[in-house]
Every structure is written in C-alpha cells, then in structure tokens.
Design a protein around this motif. Structure first.
Motif, PDB file in Angstrom:
ATOM      1  N   ALA A  53       0.833  -1.208   0.000  1.00  0.00           N
ATOM      2  CA  ALA A  53       0.000   0.000   0.000  1.00  0.00           C
ATOM      3  C   ALA A  53       0.864   1.253   0.000  1.00  0.00           C
ATOM      4  CB  ALA A  53      -0.944  -0.005   1.201  1.00  0.00           C
ATOM      5  N   LEU A  54       1.931   1.269   0.808  1.00  0.00           N
ATOM      6  CA  LEU A  54       2.822   2.432   0.829  1.00  0.00           C
ATOM      7  C   LEU A  54       3.541   2.599  -0.499  1.00  0.00           C
ATOM      8  CD1 LEU A  54       4.275   2.201   4.435  1.00  0.00           C
ATOM      9  CD2 LEU A  54       2.683   3.926   3.542  1.00  0.00           C
ATOM     10  N   HIS A  55       3.967   1.497  -1.095  1.00  0.00           N
ATOM     11  CA  HIS A  55       4.622   1.563  -2.402  1.00  0.00           C
ATOM     12  C   HIS A  55       3.655   2.118  -3.447  1.00  0.00           C
ATOM     13  CE1 HIS A  55       7.125   0.536  -5.806  1.00  0.00           C
ATOM     14  NE2 HIS A  55       6.117  -0.157  -6.319  1.00  0.00           N
ATOM     15  N   ALA A  56       2.429   1.620  -3.457  1.00  0.00           N
ATOM     16  CA  ALA A  56       1.431   2.084  -4.420  1.00  0.00           C
ATOM     17  C   ALA A  56       1.126   3.568  -4.213  1.00  0.00           C
ATOM     18  CB  ALA A  56       0.159   1.258  -4.301  1.00  0.00           C
ATOM     19  N   LEU A  57       1.067   4.010  -2.961  1.00  0.00           N
ATOM     20  CA  LEU A  57       0.830   5.432  -2.684  1.00  0.00           C
ATOM     21  C   LEU A  57       1.974   6.276  -3.230  1.00  0.00           C
ATOM     22  CD1 LEU A  57      -0.771   7.716  -1.336  1.00  0.00           C
ATOM     23  CD2 LEU A  57       0.474   7.196   0.788  1.00  0.00           C
ATOM     24  N   ASP A  86      -5.527  10.233  10.071  1.00  0.00           N
ATOM     25  CA  ASP A  86      -4.547  11.320  10.159  1.00  0.00           C
ATOM     26  C   ASP A  86      -3.501  11.184   9.050  1.00  0.00           C
ATOM     27  OD1 ASP A  86      -5.762  12.373  12.487  1.00  0.00           O
ATOM     28  OD2 ASP A  86      -4.516  11.088  13.778  1.00  0.00           O
ATOM     29  N   PHE A  87      -3.019   9.953   8.844  1.00  0.00           N
ATOM     30  CA  PHE A  87      -2.034   9.708   7.782  1.00  0.00           C
ATOM     31  C   PHE A  87      -2.630  10.045   6.418  1.00  0.00           C
ATOM     32  CE2 PHE A  87      -0.091   6.915   4.599  1.00  0.00           C
ATOM     33  CZ  PHE A  87       1.233   7.281   4.730  1.00  0.00           C
ATOM     34  N   GLU A  88      -3.857   9.610   6.182  1.00  0.00           N
ATOM     35  CA  GLU A  88      -4.519   9.883   4.911  1.00  0.00           C
ATOM     36  C   GLU A  88      -4.638  11.384   4.669  1.00  0.00           C
ATOM     37  OE1 GLU A  88      -8.260   7.738   4.728  1.00  0.00           O
ATOM     38  OE2 GLU A  88      -7.282   5.936   5.490  1.00  0.00           O
ATOM     39  N   ALA A 101     -10.607   7.228  -2.712  1.00  0.00           N
ATOM     40  CA  ALA A 101     -10.771   6.001  -3.491  1.00  0.00           C
ATOM     41  C   ALA A 101      -9.522   5.127  -3.385  1.00  0.00           C
ATOM     42  CB  ALA A 101     -11.067   6.321  -4.952  1.00  0.00           C
ATOM     43  N   PHE A 102      -8.344   5.741  -3.429  1.00  0.00           N
ATOM     44  CA  PHE A 102      -7.104   4.985  -3.299  1.00  0.00           C
ATOM     45  C   PHE A 102      -7.054   4.266  -1.957  1.00  0.00           C
ATOM     46  CE2 PHE A 102      -2.883   4.551  -1.558  1.00  0.00           C
ATOM     47  CZ  PHE A 102      -2.219   3.857  -2.558  1.00  0.00           C
ATOM     48  N   PHE A 103      -7.280   5.001  -0.857  1.00  0.00           N
ATOM     49  CA  PHE A 103      -7.202   4.393   0.468  1.00  0.00           C
ATOM     50  C   PHE A 103      -8.303   3.358   0.684  1.00  0.00           C
ATOM     51  CE2 PHE A 103      -4.631   8.250   1.526  1.00  0.00           C
ATOM     52  CZ  PHE A 103      -3.464   7.567   1.843  1.00  0.00           C
ATOM     53  N   ASN A 104      -9.490   3.591   0.143  1.00  0.00           N
ATOM     54  CA  ASN A 104     -10.552   2.578   0.252  1.00  0.00           C
ATOM     55  C   ASN A 104     -10.132   1.289  -0.439  1.00  0.00           C
ATOM     56  OD1 ASN A 104     -12.327   4.070   1.792  1.00  0.00           O
ATOM     57  ND2 ASN A 104     -13.379   4.918   0.020  1.00  0.00           N
ATOM     58  N   ASP A 105      -9.580   1.408  -1.641  1.00  0.00           N
ATOM     59  CA  ASP A 105      -9.136   0.216  -2.377  1.00  0.00           C
ATOM     60  C   ASP A 105      -8.041  -0.530  -1.627  1.00  0.00           C
ATOM     61  OD1 ASP A 105     -10.873   0.732  -4.436  1.00  0.00           O
ATOM     62  OD2 ASP A 105      -9.354   1.553  -5.786  1.00  0.00           O
ATOM     63  N   TRP A 106      -7.068   0.190  -1.096  1.00  0.00           N
ATOM     64  CA  TRP A 106      -5.898  -0.453  -0.504  1.00  0.00           C
ATOM     65  C   TRP A 106      -6.066  -0.840   0.957  1.00  0.00           C
ATOM     66  CZ3 TRP A 106      -1.756  -2.726  -2.396  1.00  0.00           C
ATOM     67  CH2 TRP A 106      -1.490  -2.534  -3.751  1.00  0.00           C
ATOM     68  N   LEU A 107      -6.904  -0.119   1.703  1.00  0.00           N
ATOM     69  CA  LEU A 107      -6.986  -0.350   3.145  1.00  0.00           C
ATOM     70  C   LEU A 107      -8.295  -0.955   3.617  1.00  0.00           C
ATOM     71  CD1 LEU A 107      -5.349   2.951   4.440  1.00  0.00           C
ATOM     72  CD2 LEU A 107      -4.234   0.777   3.856  1.00  0.00           C
ATOM     73  N   GLY A 110     -11.465  -5.982   0.546  1.00  0.00           N
ATOM     74  CA  GLY A 110     -10.893  -7.301   0.817  1.00  0.00           C
ATOM     75  C   GLY A 110      -9.767  -7.705  -0.112  1.00  0.00           C
ATOM     76  N   ASP A 111      -9.926  -7.474  -1.404  1.00  0.00           N
ATOM     77  CA  ASP A 111      -8.908  -7.895  -2.362  1.00  0.00           C
ATOM     78  C   ASP A 111      -7.907  -6.780  -2.589  1.00  0.00           C
ATOM     79  OD1 ASP A 111     -10.119 -10.341  -2.738  1.00  0.00           O
ATOM     80  OD2 ASP A 111     -11.373  -9.602  -4.372  1.00  0.00           O
ATOM     81  N   ARG A 112      -6.649  -7.197  -2.779  1.00  0.00           N
ATOM     82  CA  ARG A 112      -5.593  -6.221  -3.046  1.00  0.00           C
ATOM     83  C   ARG A 112      -5.680  -5.762  -4.483  1.00  0.00           C
ATOM     84  NH1 ARG A 112      -0.913  -6.309  -5.607  1.00  0.00           N
ATOM     85  NH2 ARG A 112      -0.951  -8.559  -5.834  1.00  0.00           N
TER      86      ARG A 112
END
Length: 116
Positions: A53-57, A86-88, A101-107, A110-112
């Motif tokens: 998730a951090l890499h994708a961000l 807070d991070f977001e 949308a990015f954080f919902n998808d990654w965090l 269920g599926d990566r």
C-alpha cells in the motif's frame, strides 16, 4: 521507513511484489487464504500488504509528495498518537490530491488492487 532517501528495490521490492513459495514460483502478494483478526494481527500478510500500500501510494503521488507527507506526518505526530485517517489527511495535503478512493481500495476492501 527511511524517510528522506529513495531506496532501491532490494528487500523492499521483495516485500511488495511477493516471495518465492515452496514450489519456487513467485507468489503474488495477497494470494491464498488469510484469517484476519486478533490472532493474526502481526502476521506476515499484514506487513506485506502494508508495504504494498505504501509503495502504491508513493507511485500514485510521486516521490516528492510522498516523502514530504511522510516527514510532515512524523513531525506533526511525534510523541503522540495518530490514526490511519490522520495519515490519509496528511498525504492528501502533501499531494494536493483527493485520495479517498485509493485508500478505500488499498486499506478497506478485501482484495488487493493490482500493483502499479
């Protein structure tokens, strides 16, 4: 996280892109069955998904915004508690982008998502 430098692939790349399974084949991150919950809070898939998730961000917002946001988050919440929200928020400020949308998808889903 080593803030302020740009690491190479090395071990970080292995954590993000998967590892070799028993058969010697590359295992994509997030495959197989994983039981979430208290007993697996610190299990390997949790750390691997976090790294991904951090890499994708970082890919999504770019190195400058990513490291500016990471440094701001560390400065702002040093010696205190911070939430995922807070991070977001800090990353949205640093990038000037709306990242719900990015954080919902990654965090929260269920599926990566596919790796960038």
């Amino acid at each position: 996280m080593a803030v302020g430098r740009t690491p190479g692939q090395g071990d970080a790349g292995k954590a993000v892109h998967g590892r070799r399974g028993r058969t010697g084949q590359q295992e994509p991150l997030g495959t197989g069955h994983f039981q979430s919950g208290r007993d697996n809070l610190f299990a390997e898939p949790v750390y691997r998904r976090g790294a991904a998730a951090l890499h994708a961000l970082r890919v999504r917002i770019g190195d400058a915004a990513f490291f500016a946001g990471a440094n701001e988050w560390l400065d702002r919440y040093r010696n205190s508690s911070a939430t995922t929200g807070d991070f977001e928020a800090v990353m949205e400020e640093a990038s000037g982008q709306q990242l719900d949308a990015f954080f919902n998808d990654w965090l929260r889903e269920g599926d990566r998502p596919a790796m960038p």
